[in-house]
Design a protein around this motif. Structure first.
Motif, PDB file in Angstrom:
ATOM      1  N   LEU A  23       0.852  -1.187   0.000  1.00  0.00           N
ATOM      2  CA  LEU A  23       0.000   0.000   0.000  1.00  0.00           C
ATOM      3  C   LEU A  23       0.887   1.237   0.000  1.00  0.00           C
ATOM      4  CD1 LEU A  23      -2.693  -1.148   2.587  1.00  0.00           C
ATOM      5  CD2 LEU A  23      -2.777  -1.269   0.104  1.00  0.00           C
ATOM      6  N   GLU A  24       0.645   2.135  -0.919  1.00  0.00           N
ATOM      7  CA  GLU A  24       1.528   3.285  -1.117  1.00  0.00           C
ATOM      8  C   GLU A  24       1.025   4.558  -0.455  1.00  0.00           C
ATOM      9  OE1 GLU A  24       2.010   3.676  -5.281  1.00  0.00           O
ATOM     10  OE2 GLU A  24       3.076   1.769  -5.534  1.00  0.00           O
ATOM     11  N   GLU A  25      -0.280   4.769  -0.465  1.00  0.00           N
ATOM     12  CA  GLU A  25      -0.811   6.033   0.015  1.00  0.00           C
ATOM     13  C   GLU A  25      -1.025   6.002   1.530  1.00  0.00           C
ATOM     14  OE1 GLU A  25      -1.345   8.788  -1.666  1.00  0.00           O
ATOM     15  OE2 GLU A  25      -0.714   7.934  -3.586  1.00  0.00           O
ATOM     16  N   PRO A  26      -0.438   6.959   2.266  1.00  0.00           N
ATOM     17  CA  PRO A  26      -0.782   7.070   3.688  1.00  0.00           C
ATOM     18  C   PRO A  26      -2.111   7.800   3.831  1.00  0.00           C
ATOM     19  CG  PRO A  26       0.861   8.727   3.092  1.00  0.00           C
ATOM     20  CD  PRO A  26       0.614   7.904   1.868  1.00  0.00           C
ATOM     21  N   PRO A  27      -2.899   7.533   4.866  1.00  0.00           N
ATOM     22  CA  PRO A  27      -2.606   6.653   6.012  1.00  0.00           C
ATOM     23  C   PRO A  27      -3.086   5.218   5.829  1.00  0.00           C
ATOM     24  CG  PRO A  27      -4.583   7.904   6.445  1.00  0.00           C
ATOM     25  CD  PRO A  27      -4.122   8.329   5.071  1.00  0.00           C
ATOM     26  N   GLU A  28      -3.539   4.823   4.612  1.00  0.00           N
ATOM     27  CA  GLU A  28      -3.998   3.457   4.398  1.00  0.00           C
ATOM     28  C   GLU A  28      -2.878   2.443   4.605  1.00  0.00           C
ATOM     29  OE1 GLU A  28      -4.767   5.960   2.473  1.00  0.00           O
ATOM     30  OE2 GLU A  28      -6.956   6.079   2.630  1.00  0.00           O
ATOM     31  N   ASN A  29      -1.620   2.855   4.377  1.00  0.00           N
ATOM     32  CA  ASN A  29      -0.501   1.930   4.541  1.00  0.00           C
ATOM     33  C   ASN A  29       0.053   1.918   5.960  1.00  0.00           C
ATOM     34  OD1 ASN A  29       0.669   4.422   4.625  1.00  0.00           O
ATOM     35  ND2 ASN A  29       2.081   4.100   2.922  1.00  0.00           N
ATOM     36  N   GLY A  30      -0.611   2.577   6.901  1.00  0.00           N
ATOM     37  CA  GLY A  30      -0.172   2.564   8.292  1.00  0.00           C
ATOM     38  C   GLY A  30       0.745   3.695   8.684  1.00  0.00           C
ATOM     39  N   LEU A  31       1.198   4.499   7.728  1.00  0.00           N
ATOM     40  CA  LEU A  31       2.094   5.617   8.031  1.00  0.00           C
ATOM     41  C   LEU A  31       1.294   6.901   8.212  1.00  0.00           C
ATOM     42  CD1 LEU A  31       4.976   4.920   5.473  1.00  0.00           C
ATOM     43  CD2 LEU A  31       4.744   4.095   7.823  1.00  0.00           C
ATOM     44  N   LEU A  32       1.909   7.846   8.874  1.00  0.00           N
ATOM     45  CA  LEU A  32       1.274   9.144   9.099  1.00  0.00           C
ATOM     46  C   LEU A  32       1.404  10.033   7.880  1.00  0.00           C
ATOM     47  CD1 LEU A  32       2.507   9.952  12.725  1.00  0.00           C
ATOM     48  CD2 LEU A  32       0.240   9.169  12.050  1.00  0.00           C
ATOM     49  N   VAL A  33       0.466  10.933   7.721  1.00  0.00           N
ATOM     50  CA  VAL A  33       0.572  11.982   6.696  1.00  0.00           C
ATOM     51  C   VAL A  33       1.385  13.116   7.312  1.00  0.00           C
ATOM     52  CG1 VAL A  33      -0.696  13.521   5.176  1.00  0.00           C
ATOM     53  CG2 VAL A  33      -1.667  11.299   5.785  1.00  0.00           C
ATOM     54  N   PRO A  34       2.613  13.375   6.845  1.00  0.00           N
ATOM     55  CA  PRO A  34       3.504  14.313   7.542  1.00  0.00           C
ATOM     56  C   PRO A  34       2.922  15.712   7.707  1.00  0.00           C
ATOM     57  CG  PRO A  34       4.722  13.044   5.901  1.00  0.00           C
ATOM     58  CD  PRO A  34       3.271  12.762   5.672  1.00  0.00           C
ATOM     59  N   GLU A  35       2.249  16.213   6.664  1.00  0.00           N
ATOM     60  CA  GLU A  35       1.754  17.581   6.744  1.00  0.00           C
ATOM     61  C   GLU A  35       0.564  17.746   7.676  1.00  0.00           C
ATOM     62  OE1 GLU A  35       0.153  15.652   2.926  1.00  0.00           O
ATOM     63  OE2 GLU A  35       2.073  15.850   3.989  1.00  0.00           O
ATOM     64  N   LEU A  36      -0.038  16.641   8.128  1.00  0.00           N
ATOM     65  CA  LEU A  36      -1.193  16.723   9.015  1.00  0.00           C
ATOM     66  C   LEU A  36      -0.841  16.516  10.487  1.00  0.00           C
ATOM     67  CD1 LEU A  36      -3.945  14.800   6.995  1.00  0.00           C
ATOM     68  CD2 LEU A  36      -3.588  17.262   7.189  1.00  0.00           C
ATOM     69  N   VAL A  37       0.422  16.199  10.788  1.00  0.00           N
ATOM     70  CA  VAL A  37       0.821  16.023  12.188  1.00  0.00           C
ATOM     71  C   VAL A  37       0.715  17.344  12.947  1.00  0.00           C
ATOM     72  CG1 VAL A  37       2.717  15.360  13.716  1.00  0.00           C
ATOM     73  CG2 VAL A  37       2.326  14.098  11.593  1.00  0.00           C
ATOM     74  N   GLU A  38       1.209  18.404  12.351  1.00  0.00           N
ATOM     75  CA  GLU A  38       1.123  19.712  12.994  1.00  0.00           C
ATOM     76  C   GLU A  38      -0.327  20.182  13.096  1.00  0.00           C
ATOM     77  OE1 GLU A  38       2.953  24.233  12.437  1.00  0.00           O
ATOM     78  OE2 GLU A  38       3.567  22.589  11.122  1.00  0.00           O
ATOM     79  N   VAL A  39      -1.132  19.863  12.100  1.00  0.00           N
ATOM     80  CA  VAL A  39      -2.553  20.236  12.146  1.00  0.00           C
ATOM     81  C   VAL A  39      -3.258  19.527  13.301  1.00  0.00           C
ATOM     82  CG1 VAL A  39      -4.713  20.256  10.848  1.00  0.00           C
ATOM     83  CG2 VAL A  39      -2.557  20.644   9.664  1.00  0.00           C
ATOM     84  N   ALA A  40      -2.913  18.266  13.537  1.00  0.00           N
ATOM     85  CA  ALA A  40      -3.520  17.526  14.646  1.00  0.00           C
ATOM     86  C   ALA A  40      -3.187  18.157  15.986  1.00  0.00           C
ATOM     87  CB  ALA A  40      -3.047  16.068  14.608  1.00  0.00           C
ATOM     88  N   HIS A  41      -1.947  18.610  16.157  1.00  0.00           N
ATOM     89  CA  HIS A  41      -1.577  19.290  17.401  1.00  0.00           C
ATOM     90  C   HIS A  41      -2.348  20.593  17.565  1.00  0.00           C
ATOM     91  CE1 HIS A  41       1.768  16.420  17.286  1.00  0.00           C
ATOM     92  NE2 HIS A  41       1.999  16.725  18.551  1.00  0.00           N
ATOM     93  N   ARG A  42      -2.523  21.328  16.476  1.00  0.00           N
ATOM     94  CA  ARG A  42      -3.255  22.596  16.563  1.00  0.00           C
ATOM     95  C   ARG A  42      -4.722  22.370  16.903  1.00  0.00           C
ATOM     96  NH1 ARG A  42      -0.503  24.487  11.756  1.00  0.00           N
ATOM     97  NH2 ARG A  42      -2.434  24.134  10.606  1.00  0.00           N
ATOM     98  N   VAL A  43      -5.327  21.353  16.312  1.00  0.00           N
ATOM     99  CA  VAL A  43      -6.737  21.068  16.587  1.00  0.00           C
ATOM    100  C   VAL A  43      -6.917  20.684  18.050  1.00  0.00           C
ATOM    101  CG1 VAL A  43      -8.619  19.473  16.085  1.00  0.00           C
ATOM    102  CG2 VAL A  43      -7.279  20.431  14.218  1.00  0.00           C
ATOM    103  N   TYR A  44      -6.022  19.883  18.584  1.00  0.00           N
ATOM    104  CA  TYR A  44      -6.148  19.457  19.983  1.00  0.00           C
ATOM    105  C   TYR A  44      -5.992  20.643  20.935  1.00  0.00           C
ATOM    106  CZ  TYR A  44      -5.299  16.852  24.284  1.00  0.00           C
ATOM    107  OH  TYR A  44      -5.376  16.367  25.570  1.00  0.00           O
ATOM    108  N   ARG A  45      -5.048  21.520  20.641  1.00  0.00           N
ATOM    109  CA  ARG A  45      -4.851  22.685  21.511  1.00  0.00           C
ATOM    110  C   ARG A  45      -5.983  23.691  21.358  1.00  0.00           C
ATOM    111  NH1 ARG A  45       1.720  23.676  20.987  1.00  0.00           N
ATOM    112  NH2 ARG A  45       2.301  21.712  21.992  1.00  0.00           N
ATOM    113  N   ALA A  46      -6.504  23.825  20.152  1.00  0.00           N
ATOM    114  CA  ALA A  46      -7.647  24.720  19.954  1.00  0.00           C
ATOM    115  C   ALA A  46      -8.868  24.201  20.704  1.00  0.00           C
ATOM    116  CB  ALA A  46      -7.960  24.854  18.463  1.00  0.00           C
ATOM    117  N   ARG A  47      -9.036  22.900  20.777  1.00  0.00           N
ATOM    118  CA  ARG A  47     -10.149  22.335  21.564  1.00  0.00           C
ATOM    119  C   ARG A  47     -10.003  22.688  23.037  1.00  0.00           C
ATOM    120  NH1 ARG A  47     -10.494  17.734  24.612  1.00  0.00           N
ATOM    121  NH2 ARG A  47     -12.614  16.913  24.959  1.00  0.00           N
ATOM    122  N   GLY A  48      -8.787  22.580  23.573  1.00  0.00           N
ATOM    123  CA  GLY A  48      -8.570  22.943  24.970  1.00  0.00           C
ATOM    124  C   GLY A  48      -8.824  24.420  25.226  1.00  0.00           C
TER     125      GLY A  48
END
Length: 364
Positions: A23-48
């Protein structure tokens, strides 16, 4: 249907020709999407930050909720619009029974099961319903997109998985190497600005209001109103940052919801719990009918009727076609002093002048 059938046949023949593929395309192949890691941190902090700001705003801006249904109203007096769907609502002509509400009534975060391995074991069985923890769906979305929380561990891969005849196969052998590589990869992530500290700086006066038990806007001085206005602006910005970031993550990471009930599951597949109590659940043996979810399924905005003046009379049921609606978060922040967002201006119907109670018969 012919096109879909032909496409399914072509995919089946391709799987037979190549039973083992990477499987080549993340996240179907189990790997993270690099450009969305920072977005995930921002969403979590914005929720707090959003929860922190709302916990202070509800001390000054009144929030009402119905005791018998999920209806919420922003104002000192509950509205008179007959939309109650609670028990025995027909005896009360669908009128609401109001009481004081809180932060949990402004908006809701539906919960879902936490997945340790979203690719290797994407489904939770019915017998695992008590052993697997449940977390808010937006938090689980951030965890799968790259957020690390000590309380909810998850497996991070450094190599893509294989698909052998439709089954996922993971050939990573040494778990210790995976853990060390994962730690090294996350050390390179640039630290984000903690926006919760930005929320707490201009609201020292608001904390004094809570201690003095001031619960009416008319009791605030001009300086205190300015502090409250700054808090409402930052809270509304946190709301938009959280929703926009979650929507961006959902373009890559699949979120499923039941087509009959509000159950949500973040992951490539829905769980197998037989807990659906919606219409015709007997024919499905209590299983959910999973389909692709939208943003409103993981962040319930809880739309409320817009009120022009908190001190004005209650909204009349005969004039409900002249009233607008908005998410409860937006309505609360607007009454606290934040500017009206452009995307909600038409929904709130600010350009409509509602007639008086004695003018209902004169309006076409």
């Amino acid at each position: 249907m012919k096109i879909l059938i032909a496409r399914a046949k072509a995919e089946k023949e391709a799987r037979k020709a190549q039973p083992c593929r990477v499987l080549e395309e993340p996240p179907e192949n189990g790997l993270l999407v690099p450009e969305l890691v920072e977005v995930a941190h921002r969403v979590y902090r914005a929720r707090g930050c959003l929860l922190s700001g709302l916990s202070q705003l509800v001390r000054v801006i009144p929030v009402m909720r119905c005791e018998l249904c999920n209806e919420v109203h922003i104002g000192y007096v509950g509205h008179e619009i007959r939309t109650c769907t609670g028990p025995n609502s027909w005896l009360r002509s669908a009128t609401h029974v109001w009481r004081k509400g809180g932060v949990r009534d402004v908006f809701r975060f539906p919960k879902c099961f936490h997945l340790y391995d979203r690719v290797g074991k994407p489904r939770v069985g019915h017998d695992e319903r008590f052993s697997v923890p449940r977390v808010p769906a937006i938090v689980e979305l951030c965890i799968q997109a790259g957020l690390d929380l000590e309380k909810y561990p998850t497996k991070r891969r450094t190599k893509p998985v294989y698909c052998i005849e439709g089954r996922i196969a993971d050939f990573e052998s040494v778990a210790e190497e995976n853990e060390s590589e994962r730690k090294c990869s996350f050390e390179n992530v640039t630290p984000l600005i903690d926006s919760s500290s930005m929320l707490m700086e201009p609201v020292e006066k608001i904390q004094n209001l809570v201690e003095n038990r001031i619960s009416h806007m008319d009791q605030l001085s001009e300086d205190e109103r300015n502090k409250l206005r700054d808090l409402s602006k930052l809270t509304l910005d946190s709301w938009f940052e959280m929703t926009s970031g979650a929507k961006k993550i959902m373009e890559k990471y699949v979120v499923n919801t039941c087509g009959y009930c509000p159950e949500v599951q973040v992951g490539p597949k829905g769980h197998k719990l037989r807990m659906c109590k919606a219409s015709k659940h007997q024919s499905r043996n209590g299983l959910h009918a999973w389909q692709q979810a939208t943003l409103d399924d993981i962040v319930d905005p809880n739309y409320v009727w817009h009120v022009e003046d908190l001190n004005g009379p209650a909204l009349n049921n005969n004039l409900k076609r002249y009233y607008g609606k908005a998410p409860a978060v937006v309505e609360l922040c607007v009454h606290a002093g934040a500017p009206v967002p452009d995307q909600y201006r038409s929904m709130m119907r600010l350009d409509v002048v509602s007639p008086e109670r004695d003018e209902v018969d004169l309006v076409a």
